[in-house]
Write a protein that holds these residues in place. Structure first.
Motif, PDB file in Angstrom:
ATOM      1  N   MET A   1       2.147   1.787  -3.416  1.00 17.55           N
ATOM      2  CA  MET A   1       1.099   2.261  -4.332  1.00 17.55           C
ATOM      3  C   MET A   1       0.897   3.770  -4.186  1.00 17.55           C
ATOM      4  N   VAL A   2       0.851   4.230  -2.922  1.00 24.75           N
ATOM      5  CA  VAL A   2       0.727   5.677  -2.697  1.00 24.75           C
ATOM      6  C   VAL A   2       1.896   6.381  -3.382  1.00 24.75           C
TER       7      VAL A   2
ATOM      8  N   GLN B   1      -7.296  -0.648  -1.134  1.00 23.01           N
ATOM      9  CA  GLN B   1      -6.251  -1.636  -0.838  1.00 23.01           C
ATOM     10  C   GLN B   1      -5.830  -1.561   0.625  1.00 23.01           C
TER      11      GLN B   1
ATOM     12  N   VAL C   1       0.848  -1.202   0.000  1.00 23.03           N
ATOM     13  CA  VAL C   1       0.000   0.000   0.000  1.00 23.03           C
ATOM     14  C   VAL C   1       0.883   1.253   0.000  1.00 23.03           C
TER      15      VAL C   1
ATOM     16  N   GLU D   1      -5.531   0.444 -11.727  1.00 20.90           N
ATOM     17  CA  GLU D   1      -5.562  -0.347 -10.494  1.00 20.90           C
ATOM     18  C   GLU D   1      -4.590  -1.521 -10.608  1.00 20.90           C
TER      19      GLU D   1
ATOM     20  N   ILE E   1       1.613   6.701  -7.207  1.00 16.79           N
ATOM     21  CA  ILE E   1       0.725   7.772  -7.690  1.00 16.79           C
ATOM     22  C   ILE E   1       1.497   9.089  -7.751  1.00 16.79           C
TER      23      ILE E   1
ATOM     24  N   LEU F   1      -0.977  -0.357 -10.252  1.00 19.93           N
ATOM     25  CA  LEU F   1      -0.612  -0.056  -8.868  1.00 19.93           C
ATOM     26  C   LEU F   1      -0.396  -1.347  -8.079  1.00 19.93           C
TER      27      LEU F   1
ATOM     28  N   PHE G   1      -6.211   6.985  -6.507  1.00 21.20           N
ATOM     29  CA  PHE G   1      -6.326   7.326  -5.086  1.00 21.20           C
ATOM     30  C   PHE G   1      -7.436   6.500  -4.420  1.00 21.20           C
TER      31      PHE G   1
ATOM     32  N   GLU H   1      -8.396   3.516  -5.267  1.00 18.78           N
ATOM     33  CA  GLU H   1      -7.944   2.127  -5.177  1.00 18.78           C
ATOM     34  C   GLU H   1      -6.933   1.950  -4.047  1.00 18.78           C
ATOM     35  N   VAL H   2      -6.050   2.923  -3.864  1.00 19.03           N
ATOM     36  CA  VAL H   2      -5.098   2.820  -2.762  1.00 19.03           C
ATOM     37  C   VAL H   2      -5.838   2.784  -1.427  1.00 19.03           C
TER      38      VAL H   2
END
Lengths: 411, 411
Positions: free
Chosen positions: A230-231, B201, A227, A267, A234, A270, B195, B197-198
């Motif tokens: 993933m942040v 998750q 996670v 998605e 972005i 990520l 954002f 999706e994060v």
């Protein structure tokens, strides 16, 4: 086997490492002492006779010492900045001796939270001391000492690498002639701290994290680290690059599935990158390195950025920002350039038009190559840097052909 | 007790609710059917004799039907848009009958994943069907039918509320005269999806989430939901507003602590808001509502945004974007305005200079009040909307004084 294009590559390289002498404990900014300290590094190209052609490359959050070339003939991928380091490339290994080292706190061979704590015989975990960008750089200074290099021609890097570049310039101004800082900042802004903190909170929230003690449990905080990554991903892109890369396209679907699976391509991207990251990176290192970035504030000791560069006005600077980088926005670079020019430094600054967001510093290879080439060309001319001379190998410094293990260097 | 300023407030309000008739199953866009369906709502002000002064307020991701006033004399906080709804405010309850309802899928009284599934007698969890912005709006149409209102004077909202506004305009154009869309978009961009999706998750990664089955376990996925909310909070602010609000200030500390606690004010803000959110919001609702937003794409059915508004050119539109909103950037509103003007609609558009980021739609009260006031003034004049008349209470419609439960309305 992957066909390696040797003409365009530094070829097969061997990871090296250097462990600080035991009688020279490494004092950290926090006041704590770290020992032993090992620094993983690689070198490309050859050092010239007067040791004046060395360039140190410094990496970003998740980078390693493996900046160029391949570790084996069937290595599927080259080093992280192979586009810019090699024969004829931005950092031309026919002319320069290029060094890249892994920062302390990381998990790619340098001492970090996954290393063994000599006091317990077990991995440090959260007992590893908090390190700063300043600490990372002072460890690099020791490596340069060890390699017998008094003065680097240049230190170069992007993102957190750029912070190290600025730290070198501000606090070790006699040890380098020039600094190349890409997509970076002289202080982490509250938004950058906020993104770091959300990543850390995602890791803390994972029960497998277990307050940093997971190395022996067999259960890593992969979900939390994914996670966090993933942040991060972005923030490395831009709205425009996401639009180009993914749009609203569905991943292998004709229409909405009306369920909670990965549906949109963005998605899937990520998730893939988040999961991949857990296979190569240590969650505690993520905590320590983001913390170091958050602490970074060059103007703190003096109260003004210009004052912090007062003793560094004799250096030459190349500063590049990217118009769509909203994580390290251009105005951060402009503030930096303003401070540098205020003290009379020689600064080349370009705000590069790019749609790639923060990732641009890894992607805008062609333009960056032109800019870096011409900056280094001028430097070579003005500083009269001699080409490497094969006859001049020096015991303490790697002078073997590109990528070969250097004579006399701790591996 | 909190002193409620009655002259500036709709006063004490009572939550109401409406359950759809059992013989009218509610068909969702996915094809699934939802029954029973309850909609929580509140009303402020009075309906006029010809029922032409009704304004529907639609809320954002984490909003509720409680848009204005207080639930009790010692209620510490008023409704979420109390700054804009009340006597003399942007939505003037002396002139208009204001309705706000909670969207389906939410957790504030309308049917959502925490509601009891009649098939099992237990909370739906992930068995709740995926709902869309279109479904939310069709549920609102039923509420309006129930209240005996043929045509709303206006539908207004920001962020996800703005999406519902546009959905009303595009797909129910005979049921409203005007639309006020703030800080919104006609389609979720890949960055907005990323954002969302994060956040999802982060919830999936929490073992307490347990695939959505946590209502009876006594352990909620609070850690994951808090991380999701923290990510959200970053996107609601701007770099500039974070700089103003927090800078690099430490929370109650003189110097760096060199440990992993909350040190910077911005970290403390995120943590506080993340934790607070878990006390008021349901993690599954967060999944469903973000999914509805991600699915939102008004141009999808027709292939072009203008074509989607072909039957809605007779409406009047007020569109407001905010210069520092990077989550729903101004260019999204400009694309919308371009499509609306292309079909000849009457559009007032303002790109409001603001440093508050996406949150501006809740904070730039003074300027928004002026803009909304003048838009509604013109509407009242041109549509000859009569003031509410105390003698004209109608059975099915709440006509009691502001905030009092309406006669004949399901509570």
């Amino acid at each position: 086997m992957n066909q390696i294009d040797l003409a365009n590559s530094v070829g097969i390289v061997t990871p090296q490492s250097f462990t600080f002498a035991e009688d020279e404990p490494f004092q950290l900014e926090s006041g704590a002492t770290l020992s032993p300290v090992t620094i993983a590094y690689e070198t490309y190209g050859r050092l010239n006779a007067d040791r004046s052609n060395a360039i140190l490359i410094v990496h970003a959050l998740s980078g390693s010492a493996h900046a160029a070339g391949y570790h084996s003939p069937d290595d599927p991928k080259p080093g992280w900045w192979d586009d810019c380091i090699g024969p004829g490339k931005a950092f031309d290994t026919n002319r320069f001796f290029v060094i890249c080292s892994n920062v302390i706190g990381s998990c790619y061979g340098s001492t970090g939270p996954a290393s063994i704590n000599p006091a317990t015989g077990k991995p440090y975990g959260l007992n590893f001391p908090v390190v700063t960008i300043g600490d990372m750089v002072r460890a690099q200074v020791r490596l340069i000492d060890h390699l017998g290099i008094d003065q680097l021609l240049c230190v170069a890097g992007g993102s957190m690498g750029g912070m190290q570049v600025l730290e070198w310039a501000a606090h070790h101004p006699t040890r380098l002639k020039a600094a190349i800082a890409l997509a970076t900042t002289a202080h982490h802004s509250p938004m950058q701290i906020a993104f770091s903190e959300v990543g850390r909170q995602a890791i803390y929230a994972d029960p497998n994290w277990n307050n940093g003690n997971y190395y022996e449990s067999g259960k890593k905080p992969d979900a939390g680290l994914a996670v966090a990554r993933m942040v991060g991903h972005i923030t490395y892109l831009s709205e425009e690059s996401m639009q180009k890369k993914f749009g609203r396209r569905l991943q292998g679907l004709e229409r909405y599935g009306y369920e909670f699976q990965t549906e949109f391509e963005v998605e899937s991207y990520l998730k893939y990158n988040g999961n991949n990251f857990t296979r190569r990176f240590d969650a505690n290192s993520y905590l320590y390195i983001t913390k170091a970035m958050d602490y970074f504030d060059l103007s703190k000791p003096t109260g003004s950025l210009a004052a912090s560069f007062a003793n560094s006005a004799h250096l030459k600077y190349l500063v590049i920002s990217f118009t769509s980088d909203w994580l390290y926005p251009s105005y951060h670079s402009k503030q930096l350039v303003s401070a540098l020019t205020a003290v009379g430094a020689d600064v080349t600054y370009v705000d590069l038009q790019s749609s790639w967001g923060h990732d641009a510093f890894l992607l805008e290879v062609e333009t960056m190559t032109r800019l870096i080439h011409s900056f280094l060309d001028r430097l070579v001319r003005e500083e009269q840097v001699a080409p490497p001379d094969e006859g001049s190998a020096v015991a303490a410094a790697p002078a073997a052909p590109s990528g070969q293990p250097a004579v006399g260097v701790t591996r």
